[in-house]
Write an enzyme that holds these catalytic residues in place. Structure first.
Site, PDB file in Angstrom:
ATOM      1  N   LYS A  55      13.632  12.008  68.771  1.00 34.10           N
ATOM      2  CA  LYS A  55      13.440  13.265  68.032  1.00 34.10           C
ATOM      3  C   LYS A  55      11.978  13.703  68.124  1.00 34.10           C
ATOM      4  O   LYS A  55      11.687  14.891  68.301  1.00 34.10           O
ATOM      5  CB  LYS A  55      13.895  13.087  66.574  1.00 34.10           C
ATOM      6  CG  LYS A  55      15.419  12.976  66.476  1.00 34.10           C
ATOM      7  CD  LYS A  55      15.939  12.475  65.137  1.00 34.10           C
ATOM      8  CE  LYS A  55      17.459  12.276  65.202  1.00 34.10           C
ATOM      9  NZ  LYS A  55      18.049  11.683  64.003  1.00 34.10           N
ATOM     10  N   GLN A  99      15.583   9.444  58.473  1.00 37.15           N
ATOM     11  CA  GLN A  99      16.541   8.828  59.396  1.00 37.15           C
ATOM     12  C   GLN A  99      17.554   7.967  58.634  1.00 37.15           C
ATOM     13  O   GLN A  99      17.188   7.104  57.848  1.00 37.15           O
ATOM     14  CB  GLN A  99      15.794   7.985  60.452  1.00 37.15           C
ATOM     15  CG  GLN A  99      16.691   7.361  61.506  1.00 37.15           C
ATOM     16  CD  GLN A  99      17.446   8.392  62.361  1.00 37.15           C
ATOM     17  OE1 GLN A  99      16.883   9.408  62.761  1.00 37.15           O
ATOM     18  NE2 GLN A  99      18.712   8.136  62.629  1.00 37.15           N
ATOM     19  N   ASP A 122      17.652  18.792  58.694  1.00 40.82           N
ATOM     20  CA  ASP A 122      18.691  17.910  59.241  1.00 40.82           C
ATOM     21  C   ASP A 122      20.015  18.114  58.486  1.00 40.82           C
ATOM     22  O   ASP A 122      21.014  17.485  58.808  1.00 40.82           O
ATOM     23  CB  ASP A 122      18.227  16.456  59.117  1.00 40.82           C
ATOM     24  CG  ASP A 122      18.925  15.533  60.111  1.00 40.82           C
ATOM     25  OD1 ASP A 122      19.311  16.009  61.201  1.00 40.82           O
ATOM     26  OD2 ASP A 122      19.093  14.334  59.800  1.00 40.82           O
TER      27      ASP A 122
END
Ligand code: NAP
Length: 283
Positions: A55, A99, A122
Site C-alpha cells: 500500500k 491494517q 479504507d
C-alpha cells in the site's frame, strides 16, 4: 463460450495514471505538499507487513506520501486509539488505514470506529458502513468497493442478477452483499452456519468467494455462465474458489493473483485522493 478475465492488475495500473494527475494537482494547490495516507501496522504479522508495504508503494507510485506507523505487538486498545486520535487531529493527514487484523488483545471494532469518517478511506467504520448501506456518500470498504469497480469496468450486469456472497466479515462479505443489493442484485449471503451451500452457490449468476479457505468453493458447484469473483488469497497464489477445468464455462472470473488484490489497494488509493480533494475543496 468466451470467458472474460477480470484483470484487476491492468485496471488498477490504468487508474493509477489518472490518480497521479489528481495527486499532482493537489500537490500544486497545497504549495508542494503531497497528500498523506497514514498506515498503521500493529505487530509483526508477515502477511500484514507485506500488505502495508504494498500500500505504501502504491502511494508513492501516484504521488501520495505514506506515513508509516508501526506499533508493538503488545499495543493496547487505548494506546492504539490515542495514536488514531493524533492522526485524526493532524490536519496534514488525509486518510488513515489501520491494517486488519490487529493482535487479539485489541478491540478492533472500537479502534476502527475511532477513525474520523472523513479520513476513513479504507471504509472500515460502522458509520461509513451505515451511510453506504443507506446509499449516502461514504468511502466503501476497499475490497468490495474494488470488486464493484471491476464489475463496472467490464460492464457486467448486476441489476436483477442472483448474487451469492460466501462470507460475511465486516470488511468484506457484509459490505459486498450490501453493495450488490444497492446495485439491485438479489443477494444471498452465506456463512459458516449456512446449510446446502453447494445448492445455493449453484444458483449464483454472480458468485463472490470471501471465505478465507483455499479452494473451498468447488468447481462443480458453480453454474454455467456465472461471473466468479474470488476475493481469497492464500500462499502459493491460491484463491477461495477452485475453477480447475471450468474456466471455459463461466462468463467471467477474477484471476488469483491479479484480480481482486490490486483493486483493493487501488481503491484505497483512490479514496485517499478523494479525501484530499475534498479537503482542498475540489471534490
Ligand atoms: P474472515 O473474517 O475470516 O471471514 C470469513 C467468512 O467466511 C466468515 O463470514 C465465515 O462465516 C465464512 N465461512 C467460514 N467457513 C465457512 C464455511 N464452511 N461455509 C461458509 N462460510 C464460511 O475473512 P475475510 O477477512 O472476510 O477474508 C476472506 C478472504 O478474503 C481471505 O482469503 C482473505 O485473505 C481474503 N481477503 C482478500 C483481500 C484482498 O485485498 N484481496 C482483502 C481482504 C481479505 P462466519 O461469519 O459464520 O464465521
Amino acid at each position: 463460450m468466451t470467458c472474460m478475465i477480470l484483470d484487476g492488475k491492468a485496471v488498477s495500473i490504468a487508474a493509477e495514471a489518472t490518480f497521479k494527475q489528481r495527486a499532482l494537482v493537489l500537490e500544486k494547490l497545497s504549495g508542494g505538499k503531497k497528500p498523506i495516507l497514514a498506515t498503521i501496522l500493529v505487530g509483526a504479522d508477515p502477511a500484514s507487513a507485506t500488505y502495508v508495504r504494498m500500500k505504501g508503494e502504491a502511494c508513492k507510485r501516484v504521488g501520495i506520501e505514506p506515513l508509516k506507523i508501526e506499533l508493538a505487538e503488545s499495543t493496547t486498545t487505548s494506546e492504539l486509539m490515542s495514536k488514531i486520535k493524533e492522526l485524526n487531529d493532524n490536519t496534514n493527514v488525509h486518510g488513515i488505514l489501520l491494517q486488519h487484523p490487529v493482535p487479539g488483545q485489541i478491540d478492533e471494532r472500537l479502534c476502527f470506529d475511532s477513525i474520523e469518517t472523513s479520513k476513513d478511506v479504507d471504509g472500515v467504520t460502522t458509520h461509513g458502513f451505515g451511510r453506504m448501506a443507506m446509499r449516502e456518500k461514504a468511502y466503501g470498504s476497499a475490497t468490495p468497493a474494488g470488486i464493484m469497480r471491476l464489475l463496472s469496468h467490464y460492464k457486467l450486469d448486476i441489476a436483477g442478477k442472483l448474487a451469492v456472497v460466501v462470507g460475511r466479515s465486516p470488511i468484506l462479505g457484509k459490505p459486498m452483499a450490501m453493495m450488490l443489493l444497492n446495485s439491485d442484485a438479489t443477494v444471498i449471503t452465506c456463512h459458516s452456519k449456512t446449510q446446502n451451500l453447494a445448492a445455493l452457490i449453484g444458483q449464483a449468476e454472480i458468485l463472490v468467494g470471501a471465505v478465507g479457505r483455499p479452494h473451498f468453493i468447488q468447481s462443480d458447484w458453480i453454474k454455467d455462465d456465472a461471473v466468479v469473483v474470488d476475493a481469497g488469497y492464500h500462499p502459493g497464489g491460491i484463491g477461495d474458489v477452485c475453477l480447475d477445468g471450468i474456466k471455459h464455462r463461466v462468463k467471467a472470473y477474477t484471476p488469483v493473483p491479479g484480480g481482486v488484490g490490486p483493486m483493493t489497494i487501488n481503491t484505497l488509493i483512490m479514496q485517499a485522493i478523494e479525501a484530499a480533494e475534498k479537503k482542498a475543496g475540489i471534490n
